[in-house]
Design a protein around this motif. Structure first.
Motif, PDB file in Angstrom:
ATOM      1  N   ASP A 388       0.875  -1.120   0.045  1.00 49.72           N
ATOM      2  CA  ASP A 388      -0.131   0.009  -0.083  1.00 49.72           C
ATOM      3  C   ASP A 388       0.633   1.228   0.010  1.00 49.72           C
ATOM      4  O   ASP A 388       0.525   2.205  -0.323  1.00 49.72           O
ATOM      5  N   LYS A 389       2.350   1.202   0.410  1.00 53.54           N
ATOM      6  CA  LYS A 389       2.914   2.352   0.783  1.00 53.54           C
ATOM      7  C   LYS A 389       3.369   2.896  -0.758  1.00 53.54           C
ATOM      8  O   LYS A 389       3.922   3.762  -0.910  1.00 53.54           O
ATOM      9  N   LEU A 390       3.395   1.723  -1.916  1.00 51.07           N
ATOM     10  CA  LEU A 390       3.734   1.941  -3.012  1.00 51.07           C
ATOM     11  C   LEU A 390       2.673   2.821  -3.698  1.00 51.07           C
ATOM     12  O   LEU A 390       2.826   3.138  -5.001  1.00 51.07           O
ATOM     13  N   LYS A 391       1.589   3.129  -3.354  1.00 47.48           N
ATOM     14  CA  LYS A 391       0.403   3.785  -3.939  1.00 47.48           C
ATOM     15  C   LYS A 391       1.113   5.223  -4.505  1.00 47.48           C
ATOM     16  O   LYS A 391       0.388   5.731  -5.509  1.00 47.48           O
ATOM     17  N   VAL A 392       1.805   5.825  -3.758  1.00 47.61           N
ATOM     18  CA  VAL A 392       2.379   7.108  -4.051  1.00 47.61           C
ATOM     19  C   VAL A 392       2.997   7.129  -5.450  1.00 47.61           C
ATOM     20  O   VAL A 392       2.920   8.262  -5.984  1.00 47.61           O
ATOM     21  N   HIS A 393       3.403   6.074  -6.141  1.00 51.40           N
ATOM     22  CA  HIS A 393       3.919   6.020  -7.593  1.00 51.40           C
ATOM     23  C   HIS A 393       2.802   6.438  -8.424  1.00 51.40           C
ATOM     24  O   HIS A 393       2.658   6.958  -9.508  1.00 51.40           O
ATOM     25  N   CYS A 394       1.514   5.791  -7.996  1.00 45.01           N
ATOM     26  CA  CYS A 394       0.204   6.158  -8.956  1.00 45.01           C
ATOM     27  C   CYS A 394      -0.171   7.527  -8.644  1.00 45.01           C
ATOM     28  O   CYS A 394      -0.442   8.259  -9.664  1.00 45.01           O
ATOM     29  N   TYR A 395      -0.185   8.035  -7.485  1.00 47.47           N
ATOM     30  CA  TYR A 395      -0.510   9.269  -7.103  1.00 47.47           C
ATOM     31  C   TYR A 395       0.153  10.406  -7.846  1.00 47.47           C
ATOM     32  O   TYR A 395      -0.208  11.177  -8.566  1.00 47.47           O
ATOM     33  N   SER A 419       4.909  12.962   3.524  1.00 46.38           N
ATOM     34  CA  SER A 419       5.138  11.777   4.362  1.00 46.38           C
ATOM     35  C   SER A 419       3.756  10.951   4.388  1.00 46.38           C
ATOM     36  O   SER A 419       2.772  11.612   4.449  1.00 46.38           O
ATOM     37  N   ARG A 420       3.744   9.650   4.479  1.00 42.84           N
ATOM     38  CA  ARG A 420       2.751   8.831   4.509  1.00 42.84           C
ATOM     39  C   ARG A 420       1.552   8.793   3.430  1.00 42.84           C
ATOM     40  O   ARG A 420       0.492   9.238   3.977  1.00 42.84           O
ATOM     41  N   ALA A 421       1.986   9.307   2.300  1.00 43.46           N
ATOM     42  CA  ALA A 421       1.027   9.727   1.323  1.00 43.46           C
ATOM     43  C   ALA A 421       0.157   8.568   1.138  1.00 43.46           C
ATOM     44  O   ALA A 421      -1.042   8.825   0.713  1.00 43.46           O
ATOM     45  N   HIS A 422       0.429   7.225   1.563  1.00 39.74           N
ATOM     46  CA  HIS A 422      -0.584   6.216   1.030  1.00 39.74           C
ATOM     47  C   HIS A 422      -1.784   6.196   2.198  1.00 39.74           C
ATOM     48  O   HIS A 422      -2.898   5.465   2.002  1.00 39.74           O
ATOM     49  N   THR A 423      -1.754   7.044   3.167  1.00 39.26           N
ATOM     50  CA  THR A 423      -2.902   7.136   3.994  1.00 39.26           C
ATOM     51  C   THR A 423      -3.600   8.121   3.859  1.00 39.26           C
ATOM     52  O   THR A 423      -4.692   8.572   4.554  1.00 39.26           O
ATOM     53  N   LEU A 424      -3.185   8.886   2.680  1.00 40.51           N
ATOM     54  CA  LEU A 424      -4.061  10.073   2.422  1.00 40.51           C
ATOM     55  C   LEU A 424      -4.945  10.066   1.265  1.00 40.51           C
ATOM     56  O   LEU A 424      -4.638   8.986   0.293  1.00 40.51           O
ATOM     57  N   THR A 425      -5.642  10.728   1.026  1.00 37.99           N
ATOM     58  CA  THR A 425      -6.602  10.831  -0.353  1.00 37.99           C
ATOM     59  C   THR A 425      -5.768  11.226  -1.335  1.00 37.99           C
ATOM     60  O   THR A 425      -4.761  11.982  -1.089  1.00 37.99           O
ATOM     61  N   PHE A 426      -6.154  11.147  -2.563  1.00 34.73           N
ATOM     62  CA  PHE A 426      -5.446  11.609  -3.782  1.00 34.73           C
ATOM     63  C   PHE A 426      -5.508  13.088  -3.586  1.00 34.73           C
ATOM     64  O   PHE A 426      -4.494  13.971  -3.936  1.00 34.73           O
ATOM     65  N   LEU A 427      -6.692  13.775  -3.390  1.00 34.12           N
ATOM     66  CA  LEU A 427      -6.760  15.056  -3.216  1.00 34.12           C
ATOM     67  C   LEU A 427      -5.841  15.720  -2.116  1.00 34.12           C
ATOM     68  O   LEU A 427      -5.280  16.855  -2.377  1.00 34.12           O
ATOM     69  N   GLU A 428      -5.866  15.003  -0.874  1.00 32.49           N
ATOM     70  CA  GLU A 428      -4.968  15.535   0.094  1.00 32.49           C
ATOM     71  C   GLU A 428      -3.638  15.377  -0.357  1.00 32.49           C
ATOM     72  O   GLU A 428      -2.806  16.439  -0.019  1.00 32.49           O
ATOM     73  N   PHE A 446     -10.608  17.346  -9.458  1.00 35.79           N
ATOM     74  CA  PHE A 446     -10.167  15.883  -9.383  1.00 35.79           C
ATOM     75  C   PHE A 446     -11.335  14.961  -9.278  1.00 35.79           C
ATOM     76  O   PHE A 446     -11.018  13.677  -9.201  1.00 35.79           O
ATOM     77  N   ASP A 447     -12.551  15.446  -9.403  1.00 31.08           N
ATOM     78  CA  ASP A 447     -13.826  14.571  -9.321  1.00 31.08           C
ATOM     79  C   ASP A 447     -14.113  14.174 -10.461  1.00 31.08           C
ATOM     80  O   ASP A 447     -15.301  14.569 -11.144  1.00 31.08           O
ATOM     81  N   THR A 448     -13.246  13.541 -11.389  1.00 29.36           N
ATOM     82  CA  THR A 448     -13.494  13.219 -12.815  1.00 29.36           C
ATOM     83  C   THR A 448     -13.614  11.537 -12.896  1.00 29.36           C
ATOM     84  O   THR A 448     -12.841  10.812 -12.080  1.00 29.36           O
ATOM     85  N   GLU A 449     -14.277  11.262 -13.869  1.00 25.61           N
ATOM     86  CA  GLU A 449     -14.306   9.728 -14.082  1.00 25.61           C
ATOM     87  C   GLU A 449     -12.947   9.157 -14.813  1.00 25.61           C
ATOM     88  O   GLU A 449     -12.312   8.025 -14.094  1.00 25.61           O
ATOM     89  N   GLU A 450     -12.207   9.937 -15.308  1.00 24.73           N
ATOM     90  CA  GLU A 450     -10.713   9.693 -15.715  1.00 24.73           C
ATOM     91  C   GLU A 450      -9.823   9.523 -14.397  1.00 24.73           C
ATOM     92  O   GLU A 450      -8.996   8.329 -14.679  1.00 24.73           O
ATOM     93  N   ILE A 451      -9.952  10.417 -13.608  1.00 26.95           N
ATOM     94  CA  ILE A 451      -8.948  10.132 -12.539  1.00 26.95           C
ATOM     95  C   ILE A 451      -9.132   9.145 -11.690  1.00 26.95           C
ATOM     96  O   ILE A 451      -8.389   8.637 -11.247  1.00 26.95           O
ATOM     97  N   ARG A 452     -10.495   8.939 -11.565  1.00 27.32           N
ATOM     98  CA  ARG A 452     -10.888   7.716 -10.604  1.00 27.32           C
ATOM     99  C   ARG A 452     -10.266   6.377 -11.247  1.00 27.32           C
ATOM    100  O   ARG A 452      -9.998   5.522 -10.691  1.00 27.32           O
TER     101      ARG A 452
END
Length: 516
Positions: A388-395, A419-428, A446-452
């Protein structure tokens, strides 16, 4: 298979073939190593992969993904890998240098003994009649070596579990003295490299060394005060030199304080570390440099023999030290550990051989930076269930595409570390990461179908990142073997040794050479 590599007359052709095959592999996958993961969505990286690879990477477990980086990790037996992906993995495993740290370095003694043997044999062949042969000389020397080896201490050419702790057993109060101002990673490096350097220099009766890029002098002080070696700290940064002198004084004051209290203490060496502000270059005036060293060490120039030591020399400094060693008759030993390959500007390739290999692949900032990644730490995250900590690459990849739509001038902008980006929403995450950019963000953007949809593909980003990271050892192998082949072309054998634990110190490969 040995953890280390020796480059000599016997192995040189295998080394050259290995170098060529590494370059061919990088040429095939240049589109991977030359890509940025943050451009994953912008450049549609996923669509460039073979469909069979995508099916595996998209649905594999974290452990199976980790097995792509570490052959000791078993992959999921339920999934059948395509032959091309298996060949990719096998090629990397067979060509790249082993990164598992050596448990001891007794093999270096054999390397040194054979160096002396070659020298003695050469001298004797000139002095004796033609009937003298190498086998007779070798037999006599083996007896002599066996007698000498029986007198050696048990710890010779060996590491301790914790060399600073071994030192504490002799003097428990020295722990804080040597660890002051030194981070744990650096403590580990200076203790392990220090023991290696001392045993090597003691074996060949060399007592002087220059610590190039010495920074604040932590390694130099350890070598000087623990092993009584004469050390010259050479650094181009005067601020570092001033700090090193200050720490030298603090260390000596601590020693004297202990002595006044009547506590057992290591003796202050006759010659404390000396400091030289210089910018080393292969074309520098070596005679003038020798004069400076002779003056600093208080020895005659004719008696000067020294070791060139470089711990994590940045960019071009590593190759410069290797060229200096090859040119300088006074430089007897080379201990070189490089880093920051992306800062290499004019010293690659070094060897004539690699210059002659026809290839479209070139070392550049992007792929050289990849060679500096901490691959073992990333593998641990996958294996330990911390994916889960690797989600930051997608963000970051989603944010890059968003920024490029806002303004193409923002391409590859340096963003704030979150720091601890994986615990945040993408917007945060996005708000914090772009806080230093002249950019106003409306949450509705950020509230778009493409980003989701892009955020839901985070495991594909991790898969591509892992695939790219798998090639990092090949890049480092090419850079380091090229340096060793350069030494061979100039008449010097060398060893390439994984000296450090790569989880503690990712740039763990030491190039070692000693002259006759």
């Amino acid at each position: 298979m040995s953890h280390w590599v020796e480059v000599n007359d016997v192995t040189i052709e295998r080394i050259r073939r290995r170098l060529t095959e590494c370059v061919r592999l990088l040429e095939i996958y240049s589109w991977v190593v030359d890509s940025f993961v943050l451009d994953f969505f912008l450049d549609s990286h996923w669509s460039h992969l073979p469909e069979s690879w995508c099916n595996i990477l998209k649905h594999c477990s974290p452990q199976t993904l980790a097995s792509l980086l570490d052959p000791n990790i078993p992959a999921d037996q339920k999934q059948v890998w395509p032959l091309s992906l298996l060949a990719f993995k096998k090629s990397i495993l067979s060509l790249s240098l082993s990164r598992k740290q050596v448990s001891d370095f007794k093999f270096v003694k054999a390397f040194l003994d054979s160096t002396v043997l070659n020298e003695r044999a050469s001298k004797k062949s000139k002095q004796d009649s033609p009937k003298a042969n190498f086998s007779e000389i070798e037999t006599g020397l083996k007896v002599e070596d066996e007698q000498n080896s029986n007198k050696m201490e048990k710890e010779k050419f060996c590491f301790f579990e914790d060399m600073l702790s071994v030192l504490e057993k002799k003097n428990p109060t020295l722990k804080q003295i040597f660890r002051k101002h030194v981070k744990p990673k650096k403590q580990y490096e200076l203790a392990r490299l220090g023991k290696f350097t001392y045993d090597i220099l003691n074996q060949i009766n060399v007592n002087c060394l220059i610590d190039v890029g010495s920074g604040q002098g932590h390694l130099a002080r350890y070598l000087c005060y623990s092993y009584s070696l004469q050390v010259a700290c050479v650094d181009s940064n005067k601020d570092f030199t001033d700090s090193a002198r200050k720490f030298d004084i603090q260390l000596e004051q601590s020693f004297r304080k202990l002595e006044r209290r009547g506590e057992h203490c290591l003796h202050i060496p006759h010659t404390a570390p000396v400091h030289v502000n210089a910018w080393l270059q292969p074309v520098m005036d070596l005679q003038a440099f020798h004069s400076i060293l002779s003056e600093k060490f208080h020895i005659y120039d004719t008696s000067l023999r020294y070791c060139i030591l470089g711990l994590h020399t940045c960019g071009d400094l590593g190759p410069v030290l290797i060229k200096m060693y090859a040119q300088d008759t006074k430089a007897t030993v080379l201990n070189s550990i490089g880093c920051c390959y992306m800062k290499i500007k004019e010293h690659f390739p070094m060897s004539l051989f690699l210059r002659g290999v026809e290839t479209r692949w070139k070392l550049n900032y992007t792929n050289a930076e990849l060679a500096c990644h901490a691959i073992e730490m990333y593998t641990e995250r996958l294996r330990e269930g911390e994916e889960d900590k690797l989600k930051v690459h997608c963000y970051r990849a989603v944010l890059e595409k968003f920024l490029m739509k806002k303004d193409p001038a923002l391409k590859h902008s340096i963003l704030r570390t979150v720091s601890r980006a994986h615990t945040l929403t993408f917007l945060e995450y996005a708000v914090k990461a772009t806080s230093k950019l002249p950019l106003g963000i409306d949450p509705l953007e950020f509230d778009t179908e493409e980003i989701r949809e892009e955020l839901s593909a985070w495991w594909e980003v991790v898969g591509y990142y892992t695939l790219r990271l798998a090639l990092a050892p090949i890049l480092e192998t090419v850079i380091l073997l090229d340096r060793c082949v350069f030494l061979y072309e100039n008449g010097f054998r060398s060893l390439l040794i994984p000296l450090f634990d790569p989880i503690i110190s990712p740039r763990n490969q030491l190039i070692f050479s000693a002259k006759n």
